[in-house]
Design a protein around this motif. Structure first.
Motif, PDB file in Angstrom:
ATOM      1  N   UNK A 105       0.839  -1.202   0.000  1.00 20.03           N
ATOM      2  CA  UNK A 105       0.000   0.000   0.000  1.00 20.03           C
ATOM      3  C   UNK A 105       0.870   1.246   0.000  1.00 20.03           C
ATOM      4  N   UNK A 106       1.945   1.199   0.773  1.00 22.29           N
ATOM      5  CA  UNK A 106       2.799   2.384   0.917  1.00 22.29           C
ATOM      6  C   UNK A 106       3.714   2.590  -0.283  1.00 22.29           C
ATOM      7  N   UNK A 110      -1.389   1.964  -4.755  1.00 23.31           N
ATOM      8  CA  UNK A 110      -2.394   3.015  -4.946  1.00 23.31           C
ATOM      9  C   UNK A 110      -2.486   3.538  -6.383  1.00 23.31           C
ATOM     10  N   UNK A 111      -1.349   3.775  -7.075  1.00 23.03           N
ATOM     11  CA  UNK A 111      -1.476   4.241  -8.459  1.00 23.03           C
ATOM     12  C   UNK A 111      -2.263   3.261  -9.335  1.00 23.03           C
ATOM     13  N   UNK A 113      -4.732   1.308  -8.292  1.00 20.49           N
ATOM     14  CA  UNK A 113      -6.148   1.473  -7.950  1.00 20.49           C
ATOM     15  C   UNK A 113      -6.698   2.750  -8.605  1.00 20.49           C
ATOM     16  N   UNK A 114      -5.868   3.792  -8.625  1.00 16.39           N
ATOM     17  CA  UNK A 114      -6.330   5.079  -9.156  1.00 16.39           C
ATOM     18  C   UNK A 114      -6.601   5.011 -10.659  1.00 16.39           C
ATOM     19  N   UNK A 119     -15.114   2.072  -9.347  1.00 15.32           N
ATOM     20  CA  UNK A 119     -15.174   1.177  -8.192  1.00 15.32           C
ATOM     21  C   UNK A 119     -14.794   1.940  -6.934  1.00 15.32           C
ATOM     22  N   UNK A 120     -15.358   1.508  -5.796  1.00 13.44           N
ATOM     23  CA  UNK A 120     -14.859   1.986  -4.515  1.00 13.44           C
ATOM     24  C   UNK A 120     -14.014   0.873  -3.913  1.00 13.44           C
ATOM     25  N   UNK A 121     -12.937   1.226  -3.248  1.00 12.13           N
ATOM     26  CA  UNK A 121     -12.058   0.226  -2.653  1.00 12.13           C
ATOM     27  C   UNK A 121     -12.162   0.252  -1.135  1.00 12.13           C
ATOM     28  N   UNK A 122     -12.369  -0.913  -0.558  1.00 12.43           N
ATOM     29  CA  UNK A 122     -12.335  -1.070   0.889  1.00 12.43           C
ATOM     30  C   UNK A 122     -11.095  -1.903   1.173  1.00 12.43           C
ATOM     31  N   UNK A 123     -10.003  -1.224   1.518  1.00 12.51           N
ATOM     32  CA  UNK A 123      -8.725  -1.920   1.669  1.00 12.51           C
ATOM     33  C   UNK A 123      -8.589  -2.483   3.080  1.00 12.51           C
ATOM     34  N   UNK A 125      -6.003  -3.913   5.458  1.00 16.27           N
ATOM     35  CA  UNK A 125      -4.546  -3.979   5.556  1.00 16.27           C
ATOM     36  C   UNK A 125      -4.175  -5.152   6.444  1.00 16.27           C
ATOM     37  N   UNK A 224       2.681   0.634  11.295  1.00 20.96           N
ATOM     38  CA  UNK A 224       2.561   1.670  10.281  1.00 20.96           C
ATOM     39  C   UNK A 224       3.850   1.666   9.473  1.00 20.96           C
ATOM     40  N   UNK A 226       5.200   3.888   7.347  1.00 22.43           N
ATOM     41  CA  UNK A 226       5.987   5.106   7.485  1.00 22.43           C
ATOM     42  C   UNK A 226       6.462   5.295   8.922  1.00 22.43           C
TER      43      UNK A 226
ATOM     44  N   UNK B 125      -2.613   1.439  17.357  1.00 22.88           N
ATOM     45  CA  UNK B 125      -3.104   2.537  16.538  1.00 22.88           C
ATOM     46  C   UNK B 125      -4.624   2.489  16.521  1.00 22.88           C
ATOM     47  N   UNK B 220     -14.192   5.293  -0.313  1.00 20.53           N
ATOM     48  CA  UNK B 220     -13.171   4.260  -0.193  1.00 20.53           C
ATOM     49  C   UNK B 220     -12.830   4.118   1.290  1.00 20.53           C
ATOM     50  N   UNK B 221     -12.215   2.989   1.638  1.00 19.04           N
ATOM     51  CA  UNK B 221     -11.702   2.823   3.001  1.00 19.04           C
ATOM     52  C   UNK B 221     -10.222   2.480   2.942  1.00 19.04           C
ATOM     53  N   UNK B 226      -0.556   7.833   5.321  1.00 16.84           N
ATOM     54  CA  UNK B 226       0.101   8.185   4.072  1.00 16.84           C
ATOM     55  C   UNK B 226      -0.690   7.654   2.885  1.00 16.84           C
ATOM     56  N   UNK B 234      -3.650  11.156  -5.849  1.00 12.56           N
ATOM     57  CA  UNK B 234      -3.898  10.393  -7.077  1.00 12.56           C
ATOM     58  C   UNK B 234      -5.317  10.589  -7.611  1.00 12.56           C
ATOM     59  N   UNK B 236      -8.180   9.601  -6.142  1.00  9.58           N
ATOM     60  CA  UNK B 236      -9.148   8.551  -5.804  1.00  9.58           C
ATOM     61  C   UNK B 236     -10.334   9.111  -5.045  1.00  9.58           C
TER      62      UNK B 236
END
Lengths: 296, 296
Positions: A105-106, A110-111, A113-114, A119-123, A125, A224, A226, B125, B220-221, B226, B234, B236
């Motif tokens: 994801x980090x 994301x690019x 998905x964009x 579509x909506x994304x429910x990620x 993690x 996390x 980052x 978190x 989106x979720x 980040x 992007x 989204x």
């Protein structure tokens, strides 16, 4: 057959977190929502929504919700118009629930998905070693995972590998590893661990230093990506960090490898429910394109 | 009185994820670990560890683990030597379990933690509106929360406010909000939501556009600070992003406010169990210093 109006109510409560918001999303009264959920719970013979602030789905409900979303996804690929009763307009566009590891994801996901519209994304993690369980239980319809498959009902595409290096700040190394990174010094130097599921640090120690299986080391826990890198930069601990995020720091010396040139590759795969394969084909194409650019 | 050798076994299993690793951490045999846990479970009359890969603590066990860690923390402030039976050396240094909201973790908290030596941090978190529950249940010994207190047995220090702005990319605004950010356009434009607990987007809509309580919007979720900002960059979706991470993007125009100059401030507090107040005083000082610099 399952009652899809009931499933729509269940899904909306889960998504919105309350009966009132679900009612608004489906343009029906809260009492209709409540009746549909109750009927579904009676039929399934089990509690499907844990009432609370917010309302959450029980483990039994998650496969039903995933099923409903897959049906909506399949429906979105129909070229003939569908009856509006099967198409709760306020739940559109379709939400795709995908398991993604935090480091992907980090860094590169994301690019991709964009690039996928409509579509909506429910990620969700989750660790790459564990996200396969979400897919197996039907809680997500696709996952970026370290599991090579095969998994029943799923297709798998190899994506390449994310390269990790055991890194720390120069000050940390001077303080904790003055005699080098050995089993002795690393038994005392604080490490970074993402979560209880994260075995990267332990695996690197086993592979690189041949530490015994029960080797213990003190560790912070920071879930996390980052945060992990910043904690390494600040000298809180050492940890396995992915190349795409540390290349710059390694080049300018703000992070250094504990032992030069001892990376660890984590192969990643795109696994998705075969039944939704056609519906998510544009996403699959975007994911594999992005992976080809960013993964080793 | 509770048996602290049993609590040490419970805590070690929870921290390490397996009986074998817990045994190694405490330098005892796995069968000793197993017996101690069993004795404790019989005494408490309930399951304390969910056996699995990894082993995890049940909800009943968490307050016991937090209690054990508080006792170890208090012990660390003793100037007289303590019997080694009460001091499982491989569980030292003391681990401090703290609830932190993701945006504070991403912006200002880590440097404060890095200034505090001799402790390991287990960061949980959680949303600033919900972390107070972790403190109430005794699962953490301190929390960065939006709850002003008072909370029984805890002290509270105000930290200042994290300032959020509703932001999106210029391309997103051109595509979805060509006529401006209104209840009509935002009912269709995809938003970003951190998790089911995240009410920032909804609160901003209610405050700024006076949308009704049941106003629904597609979202989106993405439970990553980040990831949230990158998703906005992007195109989204739009979302509430914290000033410290977006100031640069707002200045150079890669992100813009949906409505100029309509920020939302989220006041934050440092709440901590009073009994451990003295032991964590250096951390409290570092946290309040960092907050004074970075929060409004």
């Amino acid at each position: 057959m399952l009652d899809y109006a009931q499933l729509a109510a269940l899904t909306a409560i889960h998504r919105r977190g309350s009966f009132d918001l679900a009612a608004a999303a489906l343009s029906v009264t809260p009492s209709a929502i409540s009746q549909r959920l109750k009927a579904l719970e009676e039929r399934m013979g089990t509690l499907l929504i844990q009432r609370g602030q917010p309302c959450t789905a029980t483990p039994t409900a998650l496969p039903l919700i995933a099923h409903f979303e897959q049906v909506m996804l399949l429906q979105s690929t129909l070229t003939t118009p569908t009856p509006t009763t099967l198409r709760p307009t306020n739940l559109r566009p379709t939400t795709l629930r995908i398991a993604v590891n935090a480091d992907s994801l980090a860094t590169w996901v994301l690019p991709a998905l964009a690039q996928t519209t409509g579509l909506l994304f429910d990620l969700v993690i989750d660790d790459q070693d564990h996200s396969i369980n979400l897919l197996r239980r039907g809680e997500v319809c696709a996952a970026i995972t370290s599991h090579a498959g095969p998994l029943q009902g799923c297709d798998t595409l190899p994506l390449g590998a994310l390269r990790y290096r055991a890194t720390a700040s120069p000050a940390f190394i001077a303080q904790w590893l003055p005699t080098g990174a050995t089993a002795q010094t690393l038994a005392l130097a604080p490490a970074l661990t993402f979560s209880d599921k994260d075995r990267l640090q332990r695996d690197w120690l086993t592979t690189t230093l041949r530490t015994p299986p029960h080797f213990t080391f003190p560790t912070h826990r920071i879930a996390s990506t980052h945060g992990f890198i910043n904690a390494a930069l600040l000298g809180l601990g050492w940890g396995m960090n992915p190349d795409p995020l540390t290349a710059q720091h390694l080049a300018n010396g703000t992070l250094v490898e504990l032992i030069p040139n001892r990376p660890m590759d984590v192969p990643l795969y795109w696994q998705f429910a075969r039944i939704t394969g056609a519906a998510i084909a544009p996403l699959t194409a975007a994911i594999t394109r992005a992976a080809a650019i960013h993964l080793a």
